[in-house]
Motif scaffolding. Structure first.
Motif, PDB file in Angstrom:
ATOM      1  N   ILE A   1       0.865  -1.185   0.000  1.00  0.00           N
ATOM      2  CA  ILE A   1       0.000   0.000   0.000  1.00  0.00           C
ATOM      3  C   ILE A   1       0.902   1.235   0.000  1.00  0.00           C
ATOM      4  O   ILE A   1       1.638   1.485   0.953  1.00  0.00           O
ATOM      5  N   GLU A   2       0.854   2.014  -1.076  1.00  0.00           N
ATOM      6  CA  GLU A   2       1.749   3.158  -1.214  1.00  0.00           C
ATOM      7  C   GLU A   2       1.028   4.500  -1.246  1.00  0.00           C
ATOM      8  O   GLU A   2       1.639   5.536  -1.551  1.00  0.00           O
ATOM      9  N   GLY A   3      -0.258   4.490  -0.929  1.00  0.00           N
ATOM     10  CA  GLY A   3      -0.973   5.751  -0.889  1.00  0.00           C
ATOM     11  C   GLY A   3      -2.469   5.561  -1.006  1.00  0.00           C
ATOM     12  O   GLY A   3      -2.957   4.440  -1.226  1.00  0.00           O
ATOM     13  N   TRP A   4      -3.190   6.640  -0.812  1.00  0.00           N
ATOM     14  CA  TRP A   4      -4.639   6.608  -1.005  1.00  0.00           C
ATOM     15  C   TRP A   4      -5.125   8.008  -1.340  1.00  0.00           C
ATOM     16  O   TRP A   4      -4.495   9.006  -1.018  1.00  0.00           O
ATOM     17  N   HIS A   5      -6.254   8.058  -2.042  1.00  0.00           N
ATOM     18  CA  HIS A   5      -6.881   9.331  -2.396  1.00  0.00           C
ATOM     19  C   HIS A   5      -8.335   9.058  -2.742  1.00  0.00           C
ATOM     20  O   HIS A   5      -8.789   7.905  -2.707  1.00  0.00           O
TER      21      HIS A   5
ATOM     22  N   GLN B   1      -3.635   3.046  -3.552  1.00  0.00           N
ATOM     23  CA  GLN B   1      -2.555   2.861  -4.518  1.00  0.00           C
ATOM     24  C   GLN B   1      -1.737   1.649  -4.089  1.00  0.00           C
ATOM     25  O   GLN B   1      -1.203   1.605  -2.976  1.00  0.00           O
ATOM     26  N   VAL B   2      -1.644   0.690  -4.988  1.00  0.00           N
ATOM     27  CA  VAL B   2      -1.061  -0.612  -4.651  1.00  0.00           C
ATOM     28  C   VAL B   2       0.021  -0.970  -5.660  1.00  0.00           C
ATOM     29  O   VAL B   2      -0.141  -0.773  -6.864  1.00  0.00           O
ATOM     30  N   ARG B   3       1.112  -1.526  -5.159  1.00  0.00           N
ATOM     31  CA  ARG B   3       2.171  -2.043  -6.027  1.00  0.00           C
ATOM     32  C   ARG B   3       2.161  -3.581  -5.941  1.00  0.00           C
ATOM     33  O   ARG B   3       2.156  -4.156  -4.856  1.00  0.00           O
TER      34      ARG B   3
ATOM     35  N   TYR C   1       2.704   7.381 -10.503  1.00  0.00           N
ATOM     36  CA  TYR C   1       3.458   7.555  -9.272  1.00  0.00           C
ATOM     37  C   TYR C   1       2.550   7.487  -8.053  1.00  0.00           C
ATOM     38  O   TYR C   1       1.447   8.039  -8.042  1.00  0.00           O
ATOM     39  N   SER C   2       3.040   6.827  -7.019  1.00  0.00           N
ATOM     40  CA  SER C   2       2.282   6.711  -5.781  1.00  0.00           C
ATOM     41  C   SER C   2       2.597   7.849  -4.835  1.00  0.00           C
ATOM     42  O   SER C   2       3.585   8.580  -5.001  1.00  0.00           O
ATOM     43  N   GLU C   3       1.759   7.962  -3.822  1.00  0.00           N
ATOM     44  CA  GLU C   3       1.989   8.960  -2.772  1.00  0.00           C
ATOM     45  C   GLU C   3       3.339   8.743  -2.105  1.00  0.00           C
ATOM     46  O   GLU C   3       4.065   9.705  -1.814  1.00  0.00           O
ATOM     47  N   LYS C   4       3.710   7.485  -1.901  1.00  0.00           N
ATOM     48  CA  LYS C   4       4.978   7.169  -1.253  1.00  0.00           C
ATOM     49  C   LYS C   4       6.161   7.615  -2.115  1.00  0.00           C
ATOM     50  O   LYS C   4       7.100   8.245  -1.616  1.00  0.00           O
ATOM     51  N   GLU C   5       6.105   7.294  -3.416  1.00  0.00           N
ATOM     52  CA  GLU C   5       7.185   7.715  -4.322  1.00  0.00           C
ATOM     53  C   GLU C   5       7.314   9.225  -4.367  1.00  0.00           C
ATOM     54  O   GLU C   5       8.418   9.784  -4.322  1.00  0.00           O
TER      55      GLU C   5
END
Length: 332
Positions: free
Chosen positions: A96-100, A109-111, A140-144
Motif C-alpha cells: 500500500i503506497e498511498g490513497w486518495h 494505490q497498490v504495487r 506515481y504513488s503517494e509514497k514515491e
C-alpha cells in the motif's frame, strides 16, 4: 498525505488540505513583521484538488471512505497516529503506497498483486467499498512522490536565485509533484530540473509572461488615492513602494494582494508576480495612509527600463474599486 511547501520568502501559516487530511507547510519568514495572519496564494495559481467528482449539487460525500481509513488507521497505524497516517508504518503492508479519493470513491494505490491487496484490505477494513489503483512506471504513488518531495525540499534550500525567486510553492498532487512558478517558461523549467530535481513526475504551472492586461482603474476617487513613493525605481530593484492615502470621509478596506503590469510595444502585459500574501484585513480611516510593497522579482522577470502599473483593489463603503497608478523603472 498531500503536502505543499512555500518558499522561505513567503508568509508563515498556509495550510493546504485535501480529502479531509491535514496539509503541511514549511515554516517561512513573513515579508512584514507586524502580523501572524494566514497566508493565501494569489495570482493565477491555486493547488489542484486531490479529489474530484460530486453529485449534481456539487457536494461530495466521502464519509464511507473516511470510515474505512479510520478503521485501517487502528489496524495499520502506529499507536496514537492521526487518521490516515498509515503509509510507511511498520504495521502497514508494504504494497500500500498511498490513497486518495476519486469523487466519493476511496482509492488505494497498490504495487504488485492487486487481487491479494483487495482481499487483505477488505478483510482489515470490514468493507470492500473502495477501488484499487496499480502504481508503477509513470503512475506515481503517494509514497514515491513523498521521497521526491523530501529531495526537492533539501535542494530548494540552496537553489540559485533564478530558481528560488521564481518557485514559490511546491508539493504532492495526484500522481505528480506540482511546482508553482511565477514565470513558467522552458528556460525556467530547465533551471529547476538542473538545480533542484528532474523527473517526468514534475508538473509546472505559472505565467508565460505574455498574458495581456486589459484591466483599468483610477488613481483617485472619493478622496482615496494610490501613488508610487517615487516616480521612478531602478530596473534591478527588488520592490517598489506605493502609498494609499485617504482624504475622504469613508473608511477604506483592503488586503495585501496586488497585481502589476508592464508596457511593451504599446501594449500592457501582466508582470509575473504570483505568490502568497498575508490574508489580513487592512482598514485606512479618513486622514490615514498605508504603504504597500510590490515585489518586482528582477531575477525572474529581467525587468527593463520602462513604464509599469500597480493595481490595488479596495472597498469603499461596500463598493469595490480598482485603484491604479503608473510608475517607471530606470536604467543605471
Amino acid at each position: 498525505m498531500k503536502k505543499f511547501f512555500l518558499s522561505p520568502l513567503l508568509a508563515l501559516g498556509v495550510v493546504v488540505a485535501a480529502c479531509g487530511r491535514p496539509g503541511k507547510v514549511r515554516p517561512a519568514t513573513a515579508h512584514r513583521g507586524d502580523t501572524t495572519a494566514t497566508a493565501v496564494a494569489y495570482g493565477e495559481t491555486v493547488p489542484p484538488p486531490l479529489s474530484s467528482g460530486g453529485n449534481a449539487s456539487g457536494a461530495v460525500d466521502q464519509s464511507e471512505g473516511m470510515l474505512i481509513i479510520e478503521r485501517l488507521t487502528r489496524v495499520y497505524g502506529e499507536a496514537g497516529a492521526p487518521v490516515g497516517a498509515n503509509i510507511g508504518s511498520s504495521r502497514c503492508p508494504g504494497y500500500i503506497e498511498g490513497w486518495h479519493f476519486s469523487g466519493e470513491r476511496l482509492v488505494f494505490q497498490v504495487r504488485g498483486d492487486t487481487a491479494r491487496a483487495r482481499r487483505e484490505i477488505s478483510q482489515a477494513a470490514g468493507s470492500n467499498h473502495f477501488s484499487i489503483e496499480k502504481v508503477g512506471g509513470k503512475v506515481y504513488s503517494e509514497k514515491e512522490l513523498g521521497v521526491m518531495l523530501d529531495t526537492i525540499n533539501k535542494r530548494m534550500a540552496t537553489a540559485p536565485a533564478e530558481v528560488s525567486d521564481n518557485v514559490y510553492m511546491w508539493g504532492v498532487g495526484l500522481h505528480a509533484i506540482d511546482v508553482h512558478m511565477r514565470l513558467n517558461t522552458e528556460a525556467a523549467r530547465l533551471a529547476f530540473r538542473k538545480h533542484v530535481y528532474d523527473s517526468p513526475a514534475l508538473r509546472f504551472s505559472g505565467s508565460t509572461g505574455r498574458e495581456p492586461c486589459s484591466v483599468t482603474g483610477v488613481a483617485d476617487t472619493l478622496g482615496v488615492s494610490i501613488r508610487p513613493e517615487s516616480d521612478s525605481f531602478p530596473a534591478d530593484a527588488r520592490r517598489a513602494a506605493f502609498v494609499l492615502r485617504n482624504h475622504g470621509s469613508l473608511t477604506v478596506g483592503t488586503g495585501e494582494d496586488y497585481r502589476m503590469a508592464v508596457e511593451c510595444g504599446g501594449r500592457w502585459y501582466w508582470l509575473p508576480t504570483a505568490g502568497v500574501v498575508n490574508s489580513i484585513g487592512i482598514n485606512v480611516g479618513p486622514g490615514g495612509s498605508h504603504t504597500f510593497y510590490g515585489q518586482l522579482y528582477p531575477t525572474v522577470n529581467n525587468n527593463r527600463p520602462g513604464r509599469y502599473r500597480f493595481f490595488k483593489e479596495v472597498s469603499i463603503d461596500g463598493h469595490k474599486v480598482v485603484l491604479m497608478c503608473d510608475f517607471f523603472l530606470s536604467g543605471t
